[in-house]
Design an enzyme around this catalytic site. Structure first.
Site, PDB file in Angstrom:
ATOM      1  N   MET A   1      -9.918  16.364   8.701  1.00  0.00           N
ATOM      2  CA  MET A   1      -8.616  16.763   9.262  1.00  0.00           C
ATOM      3  C   MET A   1      -7.533  16.612   8.217  1.00  0.00           C
ATOM      4  O   MET A   1      -7.491  15.631   7.471  1.00  0.00           O
ATOM      5  CB  MET A   1      -8.293  15.933  10.484  1.00  0.00           C
ATOM      6  CG  MET A   1      -9.186  16.295  11.634  1.00  0.00           C
ATOM      7  SD  MET A   1      -8.422  15.934  13.186  1.00  0.00           S
ATOM      8  CE  MET A   1      -9.753  16.450  14.275  1.00  0.00           C
TER       9      MET A   1
ATOM     10  N   MET B   1       3.748  12.394   6.684  1.00  0.00           N
ATOM     11  CA  MET B   1       4.614  13.534   6.383  1.00  0.00           C
ATOM     12  C   MET B   1       4.640  14.492   7.578  1.00  0.00           C
ATOM     13  O   MET B   1       5.039  15.648   7.449  1.00  0.00           O
ATOM     14  CB  MET B   1       4.138  14.250   5.121  1.00  0.00           C
ATOM     15  CG  MET B   1       4.195  13.333   3.890  1.00  0.00           C
ATOM     16  SD  MET B   1       4.385  14.199   2.331  1.00  0.00           S
ATOM     17  CE  MET B   1       2.915  15.205   2.318  1.00  0.00           C
TER      18      MET B   1
ATOM     19  N   HIS C   1      -4.046  11.098  11.720  1.00  0.00           N
ATOM     20  CA  HIS C   1      -2.845  10.262  11.811  1.00  0.00           C
ATOM     21  C   HIS C   1      -2.906   9.379  13.065  1.00  0.00           C
ATOM     22  O   HIS C   1      -2.532   8.205  13.032  1.00  0.00           O
ATOM     23  CB  HIS C   1      -1.581  11.126  11.949  1.00  0.00           C
ATOM     24  CG  HIS C   1      -1.295  12.003  10.770  1.00  0.00           C
ATOM     25  ND1 HIS C   1      -1.395  13.376  10.825  1.00  0.00           N
ATOM     26  CD2 HIS C   1      -0.891  11.698   9.516  1.00  0.00           C
ATOM     27  CE1 HIS C   1      -1.057  13.887   9.645  1.00  0.00           C
ATOM     28  NE2 HIS C   1      -0.759  12.892   8.830  1.00  0.00           N
TER      29      HIS C   1
ATOM     30  N   LEU D   1       1.254  16.145  12.738  1.00  0.00           N
ATOM     31  CA  LEU D   1       0.242  15.120  13.014  1.00  0.00           C
ATOM     32  C   LEU D   1      -1.044  15.691  13.591  1.00  0.00           C
ATOM     33  O   LEU D   1      -1.028  16.653  14.350  1.00  0.00           O
ATOM     34  CB  LEU D   1       0.828  14.100  13.983  1.00  0.00           C
ATOM     35  CG  LEU D   1       2.135  13.442  13.523  1.00  0.00           C
ATOM     36  CD1 LEU D   1       2.692  12.539  14.622  1.00  0.00           C
ATOM     37  CD2 LEU D   1       1.941  12.667  12.234  1.00  0.00           C
TER      38      LEU D   1
ATOM     39  N   ASP E   1      -7.237  10.311   1.913  1.00  0.00           N
ATOM     40  CA  ASP E   1      -6.541  10.219   0.629  1.00  0.00           C
ATOM     41  C   ASP E   1      -7.025   8.950  -0.073  1.00  0.00           C
ATOM     42  O   ASP E   1      -6.298   7.957  -0.172  1.00  0.00           O
ATOM     43  CB  ASP E   1      -5.023  10.181   0.846  1.00  0.00           C
ATOM     44  CG  ASP E   1      -4.522  11.470   1.465  1.00  0.00           C
ATOM     45  OD1 ASP E   1      -4.606  12.511   0.817  1.00  0.00           O
ATOM     46  OD2 ASP E   1      -4.080  11.440   2.628  1.00  0.00           O
TER      47      ASP E   1
HETATM   48  O1  PAF Z   1      -0.301  10.471   2.943  1.00  0.00           O
HETATM   49  C1  PAF Z   1       0.828  10.942   3.135  1.00  0.00           C
HETATM   50  O2  PAF Z   1       1.085  11.659   4.123  1.00  0.00           O
HETATM   51  C2  PAF Z   1       1.931  10.653   2.141  1.00  0.00           C
HETATM   52  O3  PAF Z   1       1.446  10.647   0.848  1.00  0.00           O
HETATM   53  C3  PAF Z   1       2.727   9.378   2.449  1.00  0.00           C
HETATM   54  C4  PAF Z   1       1.855   8.145   2.354  1.00  0.00           C
HETATM   55  C5  PAF Z   1       3.321   9.469   3.834  1.00  0.00           C
HETATM   56  C6  PAF Z   1       3.873   9.226   1.438  1.00  0.00           C
HETATM   57  O4  PAF Z   1       4.756  10.293   1.492  1.00  0.00           O
END
Ligand code: PAF
Length: 283
Positions: free
Chosen positions: A184, A30, A37, A33, A150
């Protein structure tokens, strides 16, 4: 790096890549960054011949009272970073193309979506599954990369890929932490300096839990109680949940054995932060 916004454009570009027999790695994000990421991006660059990163702040995974509107965005900075990393395509779809008027189809991973974060964020994982499946269908990657930060999302993604017979390998990479231990997250940018300091309580409680287990504690209840006490000692913190669960099915465990996920969500002011650790005991 090519930056594409239209689904037809990216399909065309990737058709060519596939015809050349190249493997495609995909990192959905999303945006805004950070090093977390980038660890996913670097893994994709290492493992796949061709790397696609998407940036899309997906409205369907935010509740009506959540931070969709204020979610941090900085596309030009993100694009520069990804270009420097050597990403092949940055895909930035528009909401109107992802969810045109009259959009009706959603994907759910039953049960798993209602545990942990799903309890306080109803509909969140339905939104995540839907957008990720749509992105998978558009990009058709061979492999994709998610962060352990996550943890529930990672478990749900694996389950969705398995249940729907998608031919995509799902890699989950470790949490990247700041020097002081804070995980982070793009949402850390919401924290003022005092809240940032208070947010250390999340990792502190997780480390304490780990230490208790190393020292022989096996009662999940005792560990959770101690963690809650630590978190509640920070006046700026308000617990959403603290749980110890089986890493595979995310169901709560009573006694610690094998591999468990210790996961929590805590509000610091109005900012909801999540963190977790995996503890593996061999007995
Ligand atoms: O983890 C994230 O940033 C979001 O949940 C994802 C996987 C990009 C889906 O929108």
């Amino acid at each position: 790096m090519e930056q594409l916004t239209k689904i037809s454009e990216i399909r065309k570009a990737l058709e060519k890549v596939r015809r050349q027999g190249k493997t495609i790695g995909f990192v959905p994000t999303m945006g805004y960054l950070h090093e977390g990421h980038l660890s996913l991006v670097r893994e994709s660059l290492k493992k796949a011949d061709y790397t696609v990163v998407s940036i899309f702040v997906n409205p369907t995974q935010f509740g009506p009272e959540e931070d969709f509107n204020r979610y941090p965005r900085d596309l030009s900075r993100d694009a520069q970073i990804l270009e420097k990393e050597g990403v092949d395509i940055l895909f930035v779809p528009q909401t109107i193309e992802m969810y045109p008027e009259g959009y009706k189809t959603f994907v759910e991973v039953k049960d798993l979506q209602n545990l942990l974060c799903g309890k306080s964020r109803p509909g969140h994982f339905r939104g995540v599954c839907t957008v990720v499946l749509k992105l998978f269908n558009i990009i058709q990657p061979n492999m994709c990369f998610f962060g352990q930060k996550d943890a529930q999302q990672a478990v749900i993604m694996k389950k969705m890929v398995h249940d729907l017979n998608l031919d995509i390998s799902v890699e989950v990479l470790p949490i990247i932490r700041e020097h002081d231990g804070i995980a982070m997250s793009s949402r850390n940018s919401y924290l003022n300096p005092e809240q940032r300091k208070a947010a250390l309580i999340l990792y502190k409680s997780l480390k304490e839990a780990e230490e208790m287990i190393v020292e022989g504690e096996r009662s999940a209840g005792n560990i959770i109680e101690r963690m809650c006490k630590i978190i509640n000692s920070e006046p700026k913190a308000r617990i959403d949940y603290v749980e110890i669960v089986d890493l595979k099915n995310l169901n709560p465990v009573i006694a610690i054995k094998n591999e468990v996920l210790i996961a929590l969500a805590v509000f610091i002011g109005s900012v909801r932060l999540i963190d977790n650790i995996i503890v593996n005991i061999k007995e």
